[in-house]
Structures are given as C-alpha cells and as structure tokens.
Write a protein that holds these residues in place. Structure first.
Motif, PDB file in Angstrom:
ATOM      1  N   PHE A  94       0.829  -1.377   0.050  1.00  0.00           N
ATOM      2  CA  PHE A  94       0.589   0.099   0.262  1.00  0.00           C
ATOM      3  C   PHE A  94       0.761   1.259  -0.013  1.00  0.00           C
ATOM      4  O   PHE A  94       0.369   2.224  -0.496  1.00  0.00           O
ATOM      5  CB  PHE A  94      -0.507   0.052   1.362  1.00  0.00           C
ATOM      6  CG  PHE A  94      -2.221  -0.901   1.218  1.00  0.00           C
ATOM      7  CD1 PHE A  94      -3.460  -0.353   0.123  1.00  0.00           C
ATOM      8  CD2 PHE A  94      -1.963  -2.038   1.699  1.00  0.00           C
ATOM      9  CE1 PHE A  94      -4.457  -1.266   0.320  1.00  0.00           C
ATOM     10  CE2 PHE A  94      -2.856  -3.335   1.355  1.00  0.00           C
ATOM     11  CZ  PHE A  94      -4.255  -2.613   0.659  1.00  0.00           C
ATOM     12  N   GLU A  95       2.123   1.226   0.700  1.00  0.00           N
ATOM     13  CA  GLU A  95       3.022   2.193   0.550  1.00  0.00           C
ATOM     14  C   GLU A  95       3.740   2.312  -1.037  1.00  0.00           C
ATOM     15  O   GLU A  95       3.174   4.116  -1.644  1.00  0.00           O
ATOM     16  CB  GLU A  95       4.372   2.091   1.244  1.00  0.00           C
ATOM     17  CG  GLU A  95       3.382   2.294   2.817  1.00  0.00           C
ATOM     18  CD  GLU A  95       3.140   2.515   3.567  1.00  0.00           C
ATOM     19  OE1 GLU A  95       2.916   3.933   3.089  1.00  0.00           O
ATOM     20  OE2 GLU A  95       2.058   3.019   4.309  1.00  0.00           O
ATOM     21  N   LEU A 259     -14.295   3.945  -8.876  1.00  0.00           N
ATOM     22  CA  LEU A 259     -13.595   2.135  -8.553  1.00  0.00           C
ATOM     23  C   LEU A 259     -12.503   1.408  -8.272  1.00  0.00           C
ATOM     24  O   LEU A 259     -12.161   1.828  -7.596  1.00  0.00           O
ATOM     25  CB  LEU A 259     -14.559   1.731  -7.838  1.00  0.00           C
ATOM     26  CG  LEU A 259     -16.317   1.724  -7.104  1.00  0.00           C
ATOM     27  CD1 LEU A 259     -16.993   0.693  -7.409  1.00  0.00           C
ATOM     28  CD2 LEU A 259     -15.937   2.485  -6.333  1.00  0.00           C
ATOM     29  N   PHE A 260     -11.535   2.132  -9.419  1.00  0.00           N
ATOM     30  CA  PHE A 260     -10.589   1.183  -9.740  1.00  0.00           C
ATOM     31  C   PHE A 260      -9.362   1.491 -10.467  1.00  0.00           C
ATOM     32  O   PHE A 260      -8.705   1.244 -10.790  1.00  0.00           O
ATOM     33  CB  PHE A 260     -11.040  -0.218 -11.301  1.00  0.00           C
ATOM     34  CG  PHE A 260     -12.558  -0.665 -10.963  1.00  0.00           C
ATOM     35  CD1 PHE A 260     -12.450  -1.042  -8.784  1.00  0.00           C
ATOM     36  CD2 PHE A 260     -13.535  -1.369 -11.151  1.00  0.00           C
ATOM     37  CE1 PHE A 260     -13.559  -2.164  -8.348  1.00  0.00           C
ATOM     38  CE2 PHE A 260     -14.564  -1.534 -10.999  1.00  0.00           C
ATOM     39  CZ  PHE A 260     -14.172  -2.170  -9.618  1.00  0.00           C
ATOM     40  N   GLN A 261      -9.821   2.810 -10.383  1.00  0.00           N
ATOM     41  CA  GLN A 261      -7.924   3.576 -11.094  1.00  0.00           C
ATOM     42  C   GLN A 261      -7.634   3.650  -9.316  1.00  0.00           C
ATOM     43  O   GLN A 261      -7.920   3.208  -8.229  1.00  0.00           O
ATOM     44  CB  GLN A 261      -8.199   5.385 -11.285  1.00  0.00           C
ATOM     45  CG  GLN A 261      -9.408   5.953  -9.633  1.00  0.00           C
ATOM     46  CD  GLN A 261      -9.331   7.396 -10.420  1.00  0.00           C
ATOM     47  OE1 GLN A 261      -8.636   7.996  -9.986  1.00  0.00           O
ATOM     48  NE2 GLN A 261     -10.480   7.908 -10.382  1.00  0.00           N
ATOM     49  N   LYS A 266      -6.598   1.350  -3.951  1.00  0.00           N
ATOM     50  CA  LYS A 266      -5.986   1.556  -2.772  1.00  0.00           C
ATOM     51  C   LYS A 266      -6.987   1.954  -1.749  1.00  0.00           C
ATOM     52  O   LYS A 266      -6.544   1.645  -0.923  1.00  0.00           O
ATOM     53  CB  LYS A 266      -4.954   2.493  -2.820  1.00  0.00           C
ATOM     54  CG  LYS A 266      -3.870   2.269  -1.548  1.00  0.00           C
ATOM     55  CD  LYS A 266      -2.832   2.913  -2.029  1.00  0.00           C
ATOM     56  CE  LYS A 266      -2.931   4.859  -2.341  1.00  0.00           C
ATOM     57  NZ  LYS A 266      -1.291   5.786  -1.988  1.00  0.00           N
ATOM     58  N   PHE A 267      -7.288   3.166  -2.168  1.00  0.00           N
ATOM     59  CA  PHE A 267      -8.486   3.861  -0.804  1.00  0.00           C
ATOM     60  C   PHE A 267      -9.526   2.572  -0.122  1.00  0.00           C
ATOM     61  O   PHE A 267      -9.755   2.508   1.241  1.00  0.00           O
ATOM     62  CB  PHE A 267      -9.079   5.187  -1.421  1.00  0.00           C
ATOM     63  CG  PHE A 267      -9.558   5.556   0.179  1.00  0.00           C
ATOM     64  CD1 PHE A 267      -8.689   6.682   1.184  1.00  0.00           C
ATOM     65  CD2 PHE A 267     -11.143   5.772   0.468  1.00  0.00           C
ATOM     66  CE1 PHE A 267      -9.532   7.270   1.681  1.00  0.00           C
ATOM     67  CE2 PHE A 267     -11.713   5.987   0.997  1.00  0.00           C
ATOM     68  CZ  PHE A 267     -11.085   7.254   1.669  1.00  0.00           C
ATOM     69  N   TYR A 289     -20.748   6.192  -0.716  1.00  0.00           N
ATOM     70  CA  TYR A 289     -19.908   7.210  -1.114  1.00  0.00           C
ATOM     71  C   TYR A 289     -19.877   8.565  -0.640  1.00  0.00           C
ATOM     72  O   TYR A 289     -19.040   9.420   0.005  1.00  0.00           O
ATOM     73  CB  TYR A 289     -20.430   7.036  -2.780  1.00  0.00           C
ATOM     74  CG  TYR A 289     -21.688   8.160  -3.000  1.00  0.00           C
ATOM     75  CD1 TYR A 289     -21.453   9.649  -3.214  1.00  0.00           C
ATOM     76  CD2 TYR A 289     -22.538   7.952  -3.252  1.00  0.00           C
ATOM     77  CE1 TYR A 289     -22.690  10.151  -3.283  1.00  0.00           C
ATOM     78  CE2 TYR A 289     -24.189   8.523  -3.353  1.00  0.00           C
ATOM     79  CZ  TYR A 289     -24.225   9.740  -3.442  1.00  0.00           C
ATOM     80  OH  TYR A 289     -25.373  10.350  -3.637  1.00  0.00           O
ATOM     81  N   PRO A 290     -20.954   8.688   0.337  1.00  0.00           N
ATOM     82  CA  PRO A 290     -20.329  10.591   0.945  1.00  0.00           C
ATOM     83  C   PRO A 290     -19.601   9.749   2.527  1.00  0.00           C
ATOM     84  O   PRO A 290     -18.931  11.237   1.957  1.00  0.00           O
ATOM     85  CB  PRO A 290     -22.355  10.568   1.607  1.00  0.00           C
ATOM     86  CG  PRO A 290     -22.827   9.742   0.571  1.00  0.00           C
ATOM     87  CD  PRO A 290     -22.737   7.998   0.138  1.00  0.00           C
ATOM     88  N   GLN A 291     -19.389   9.207   3.100  1.00  0.00           N
ATOM     89  CA  GLN A 291     -18.749   8.489   3.665  1.00  0.00           C
ATOM     90  C   GLN A 291     -17.113   8.735   2.972  1.00  0.00           C
ATOM     91  O   GLN A 291     -16.510   9.518   3.593  1.00  0.00           O
ATOM     92  CB  GLN A 291     -19.249   7.517   4.509  1.00  0.00           C
ATOM     93  CG  GLN A 291     -20.189   7.421   5.476  1.00  0.00           C
ATOM     94  CD  GLN A 291     -20.571   6.108   5.356  1.00  0.00           C
ATOM     95  OE1 GLN A 291     -19.760   5.178   4.840  1.00  0.00           O
ATOM     96  NE2 GLN A 291     -20.995   5.730   6.714  1.00  0.00           N
ATOM     97  N   LEU A 292     -17.158   8.292   1.557  1.00  0.00           N
ATOM     98  CA  LEU A 292     -15.257   8.276   1.308  1.00  0.00           C
ATOM     99  C   LEU A 292     -15.321   9.573   0.839  1.00  0.00           C
ATOM    100  O   LEU A 292     -14.516  10.203   0.852  1.00  0.00           O
ATOM    101  CB  LEU A 292     -15.596   7.777  -0.224  1.00  0.00           C
ATOM    102  CG  LEU A 292     -14.780   6.834  -1.132  1.00  0.00           C
ATOM    103  CD1 LEU A 292     -14.725   5.784  -1.944  1.00  0.00           C
ATOM    104  CD2 LEU A 292     -14.376   7.795  -2.142  1.00  0.00           C
TER     105      LEU A 292
END
Length: 678
Positions: A94-95, A259-261, A266-267, A289-292
C-alpha cells in the motif's frame, strides 16, 4: 448481428480497464488454483517482489495460511486482515501501490464440486481475484435485479464460501444512467461488498472531476485485437454501437473509473471496509460514497492546515460509521508524519454514549468511556494515546452533559506535539453553548487539536450558529439525496382516524367530569384515556404489518409522561400480552421468515416500557437488543431512545406529546432507516 451484454458492455469495459492500467490476461494460457482462484505464479512472483528475503518455503506457508483462512465462517475477516497488514508479510504494497500487479480476466470459473458460476469481469491484484463486475445489456429492467438474486443464492451456498471470503468489491451494471424514478435499483451501475445473505447495492455518485487525458492510458489496437480475438468477437470491431460503448462516460466505465483507478482502489481496499457484529450476526460493510468523499475532504482540509469544520450528513446516513472509518484512515495519515493520533467521540447524553460505544465496539474498536469530570480531566492531560494493552485501535467516548460548563475541568497548557488529538463532536446543532465553557476549555486543553462537528440538522439561526462555533462545512450530504440513494426513507405523516379522535375526546371529557380540574399529565396518564389510545395503536400496527406484508416491523410510542408510559405497559400486559412468555425467551427468528407468516400472525403481543427507573441498566440494554432482533413488537418511551437509537425494523412511530425544534427531527428519523423494502 445480435448484440448482447458481451459486445455492448463487457468488452468495452475490459478495454476501459486496460486504459486504467490493468493488463488483460487470457485464461487459455493462464494457470490458477481452482480451490481459491488465486493465480499462484503471479501471486508468488509479486510476494517476492514486495517482500524482501522471502524464500519459496515462506511463500508456500503464506499461501497455505491464506487458503486455510478462506475456509472460515467469518465473511473473510481473517483474510482481509492479512490483505491490509503492512507489518508482516505484505500481500499488497500500500505504500508503493504501483509496485503491485493488476490484471483483468473474463469468465473465470468459480467451481466447487458440481456447481459453478462465472463472473463477467474479474480484477486481480497480485494474482488475487479481489473484484468482479457483472454486466447486463441496457434496457433490460430485470437484468440487474435477477443478477442480484442469483448472487444472493450463491452467497448462501457454503460451497462458494472461499470465493465469497476472498472477494472484496463487486459492481453490477446494465450500463444505464441512474433514473430519478427508479426506487428498486433496476437501472444503473451499483457497487457492493460480500454478504452471506444478500449483497447490499449502493449508488456511486462521483464528486470529483478527473482529467481523463492524464488518467487513461492510450488504447492500442494491438490490445483491442487481442481481447476481441480471445473472446471470439473480432467481428464487432467496426460496429458503431460497439464503438460508442467504448466511451469512458458510459455508466459501467464511469463507475470503473471511480472505483478501480489505482488511487481509489488503494483507498477502498485499505480503508473502506468494516466488519460489524450486528444483533443478527456478523456483517461486512463498505463505505457509502458520501462517507468516502467526506473522508477525503477531511484529509484535504488537514493537509491545508485547517483544524476544524462540520460534516453535514442527513440523519440516518451513518455518521458514527464515518467516525469509525476516519479512525482507520487518519491513523495512517498521521503516522506518515510520525504523529500518533488520539481519537475522541463527544456526546451530550449518557444514552448516546452507550449507543456510540456499542457501535464502535461492534466495528472492532477498543472503546474507553468517560462519564465524569475527573476522568476526562485525567485523560485530556495524559500524553498516553491508548488505554488498552493490546495495541488495537481505540476511541474514547465522552459524555459532556455533566460537566460541559465547568470552567476548570479540562484546562491544560501542557501538550505533546507528537500526539494529535482528534475530537468528533456528535450532534453539534445542540448543547454546545458558545456562552458556556466546554468549547473554550477544549481549545485551551490542546490548541493543536482537531475538532470535527457531525450533524444532520445544523443550527442556522442568529442566536447559535453551528458554522460560527465549529467552522465551515467540510462535506454535505442532504436528506433528499439520501432518499434517492436508498440510505434513508421518506417520512410519511399519518393522521389518527376520526372515530378514534372522538373516542379519545370523549374519554377526556368523562375524566374531567368525574375528577374536576385535573392536571394534564395525570389526565393523559389516566387508564380511561390510555386504553382507547393503546387500542388504536395496536390496531394500526397490525394493519400496517398486513399492508406491508411484513410481520417483523416494530413500533415505538413516545408517551406524554413516564406515568403514561407505565400505564400503557400495564394495560398492554393485561389486554394484549402473550402470557406464555415463550416468544421473548426463544431465539429471535430471522427477519426474512416473518414475511411468510399468515395474516393472523400480524398481531402484536410483546411490548416493553423503557424508562430510567424501570429495570436495571442491563435490563434496558437487553430490552433494546430484544427489540432490534424482533423479540418485541413495541417500545413505550418518554425521553429515552428519541435520539441515537437505530433499529432498522422500527417503522411506526406514535407521538403522544409535543417535541420541539431539532429534537423533533431527531425523533422522527428513528424510522427512516431502510429495512428490506420498507
């Protein structure tokens, strides 16, 4: 030529994913472990790349551990913890996210014994099939819903347990734009995570603008020809409809971009999932999605040096869950700057402290409760971040009701710059009096603290103004959009039937005649008034269950006084209660089974009054839990449970007293949670 979802949606979507950086892999030349559908050669190669000094034996052990963890009856929680772990052997880097491999395949068979299914598009990260996309051709109104039902059956099939546990994210699309009139999610592109019962569909409404010229890699003719030949569809290449469906702006390609870029994926993989211990068992939730976008907005504000602001998300849209997700996200955000965060969730009532603590605990956080002046004073002055010895993520839940105006409680000028205090202040439309001392002393306690206000109904008047107290809005999500997205329900006000109005009025007149000038509280608590009122409520609930075709919905009565609530319980017990007491003692039925009951089983026979002087604290907790899982039909309340109480099956609210201002909306929104189709 007849065009189906392959030529109209699937192939254009695969080409779009190639432009997003996924390499197309032909199954004719690939090898994978059919027990897990992990492409082992890619997996082993990537593990060696992102982990130094791993031997072949080490890799075999890691793979064996993964395979065993996928057998668990835990919705993949053990596997997911391995997936995001960055302290031991990394399954994903993830880094340096570009250090991972990204592939797209089509029609990968998910086989177990004599049963099989083949998702249309599967995305591999380091050889692991973590994402799949199911597509349907446009103008097929039942296509998405039929696929939803098929996926539900597969999730319930224990033969596919490993595949369910492995999959993190799913998209279902018929390549159409969302319809304003569509309340059943028949048209559009929806995302979901796995569930052993039924996947929950979510809308995704993009809030950022992308520069597609920079984001998308050029599409080569060689890549396109390879995909078309591999899928035996080379003949469609020159067709105009096929050409137009390659646009990045189609519904399926748009949600794939969202979603997939790589940055988004990663997020999502690292921060957007929560395992929640609900009353009916373990569930896996994915960020709405509002939480994201609220989480990303908080990060953006912090990067720009702002230390406070308001999240205005409508009631019922998941603000406590948002705080949980931000504990995960902000922990990593600050760790990158060698800062250790310490999280607080501030409430202004004891019942809200209990509710918040329960929600955070259900999501796996260690919860430290503070409900006294002395405890908060000690905690705020301490430079220790955690109260638990396990090292697990923690949040301190604070009830300020008893000490919010004490001027000396949290004064502290000694602060540690390596510790970042983050305060989530719940329901900032009330109780935070600018003339009081709590906010001022919170500022004095740590001038570097971050204060994020959460509200569904901000104060906008001249006397108190939420923005003046807590800063500008970080993110907004309104009631009307929440209804469109299916996260909350439209509130419907129903008048009491005329004949019952007359019965109640007559009861009042008779009591006045017999007892003279009686106090209103006593008048409304008199059994001669309460009984016809309760008769109406019980009859109305039974009719509602019949009309909705669902005998599992419950009701709550907000009484005029605690005496009225007690009288209502007394009359209910005498007139309606199931005397056998077996219903409450036995395990709660699955809610889905209620819908198949006969009409006569719509009757209500279990109710409980919830007051501060009835039963013990544990009794009240048990009664509330019993209501949530369907063991009780009614709750009779006065002041308790009017805010912070979330029970999806609560669908009828009977209000017997005046509730003013923001408290009214807080109370009304107890019934706006989605529950099956209601």
């Amino acid at each position: 030529m007849i065009f189906n979802e392959d030529s109209r949606v699937k192939i254009p979507s695969i080409l779009h994913l190639i432009q997003l950086g996924y390499k197309y892999l032909s199954l004719k030349e690939a090898q994978w472990d059919e027990n897990t559908n992990i492409f082992t050669s890619i997996f082993k190669e990537q593990l060696q790349l992102i982990n130094s000094n791993l031997s072949e034996k080490d890799i075999q052990k890691v793979y064996a551990d993964i395979s065993i963890s996928l057998e668990n009856e835990d919705l993949g929680r053990a596997f997911y913890n391995k997936l995001i772990d960055q302290s031991g052997v990394k399954l994903i880097d993830f880094e340096n996210f570009d250090n991972n491999s990204f592939h797209v395949v089509t029609e990968l068979p998910y086989n177990k014994d004599d049963e099989s299914f083949r998702p249309d598009i599967i995305l591999l990260v380091n050889g692991m099939p973590l994402v799949f996309i199911e597509v349907k051709k446009p103008n097929n109104r039942n296509g998405v819903q039929d696929e939803h039902r098929r996926m539900q059956r597969r999730f319930q099939n224990k033969k596919f347990r490993k595949f369910v546990n492995l999959t993190q994210l799913m998209v279902f699309s018929n390549n159409m734009a969302y319809s304003e009139e569509d309340t059943q999610m028949l048209e559009g592109a929806f995302y979901s995570t796995t569930n052993y019962k039924k996947p929950i569909f979510n809308y995704f409404r993009e809030e950022e603008t992308f520069d597609l010229n920079k984001l998308l890699q050029p599409r080569t003719e060689e890549d396109e020809n390879f995909v078309l030949k591999d899928t035996n569809l080379l003949s469609i290449k020159s067709n105009k409809e096929y050409q137009s469906n390659k646009s990045p702006n189609t519904a399926t390609n748009s949600i794939s971009t969202s979603l997939f870029q790589r940055e988004r994926l990663k997020f999502i993989l690292r921060y957007a999932f929560a395992y929640v211990e609900e009353e009916n068992g373990l569930e896996k939730h994915i960020m709405r999605y509002p939480q994201l976008f609220a989480t990303k907005a908080i990060e953006n504000k912090l990067e720009n040096g702002l230390k406070k602001g308001i999240i205005w998300h409508t009631q019922g849209s998941g603000k406590t869950a948002l705080a949980y997700f931000n504990v995960k996200h902000l922990t990593h955000f600050f760790q990158k700057h060698n800062i250790i965060p310490k999280f607080y969730f501030i409430v202004d009532r004891l019942d809200l402290l209990t509710q918040a603590a329960k929600e955070f605990t259900a999501r796996g956080l260690v919860v430290h409760k503070v409900d006294s002046r002395e405890a908060f004073s000690r905690d705020i002055k301490s430079t220790s971040v955690l109260h638990n010895s396990s090292g697990k993520a923690e949040i301190t839940v604070v009830n300020i009701q008893k000490f919010k105006d004490d001027p000396d409680v949290i004064k502290n000028n000694d602060y540690n710059l390596s510790v970042q205090r983050v305060f989530f202040l719940d329901e900032v439309h009330r109780s935070y009096n600018p003339k009081g001392s709590f906010l001022a002393n919170l500022e004095l306690a740590d001038k570097h603290s971050i204060k994020i206000g959460l509200t569904g109904t901000p104060l906008l008047g001249s006397e108190y103004n939420s923005k003046t107290l807590f800063g500008d809005y970080i993110h907004k999500y309104y009631y009307n959009l929440s209804i469109k997205d299916g996260y909350t329900l439209r509130l419907i006000r129903e008048e009491i039937e005329t004949n019952y109005k007359l019965v109640l009025q007559e009861a009042l007149e008779n009591i006045k005649v017999l007892q003279g000038n009686i106090d209103k509280k006593k008048l409304y608590a008199d059994h001669r008034f309460v009984e016809p009122m309760l008769d109406y409520i019980v009859k109305d609930m039974e009719q509602a269950r019949i009309s909705m075709g669902d005998n599992s919905i419950g009701g709550m009565v907000v009484c005029d006084s605690s005496d009225q609530a007690k009288m209502m319980q007394e009359i209910f017990d005498d007139k309606y209660a199931d005397k056998s007491d077996t219903l409450f003692d036995q395990a709660a039925e699955e809610p889905a089974s209620y819908g198949n009951k006969k009409k006569e089983e719509s009757k209500v026979n279990k109710a409980q009054v919830i007051l501060h002087d009835i039963g013990t604290k544990q009794d009240r907790r048990d009664w509330v839990s019993g209501f949530k899982v369907g063991k009780l039909d009614f709750l009779f309340v006065y002041n308790m449970l009017l805010t912070g109480f979330d029970a999806k099956r609560l669908k009828k609210l009977y209000i017997g007293r005046k509730i003013k201002s923001h408290n009214l909306l807080q109370t009304l929104t107890r019934v706006n949670r989605t529950y099956k189709t209601h």
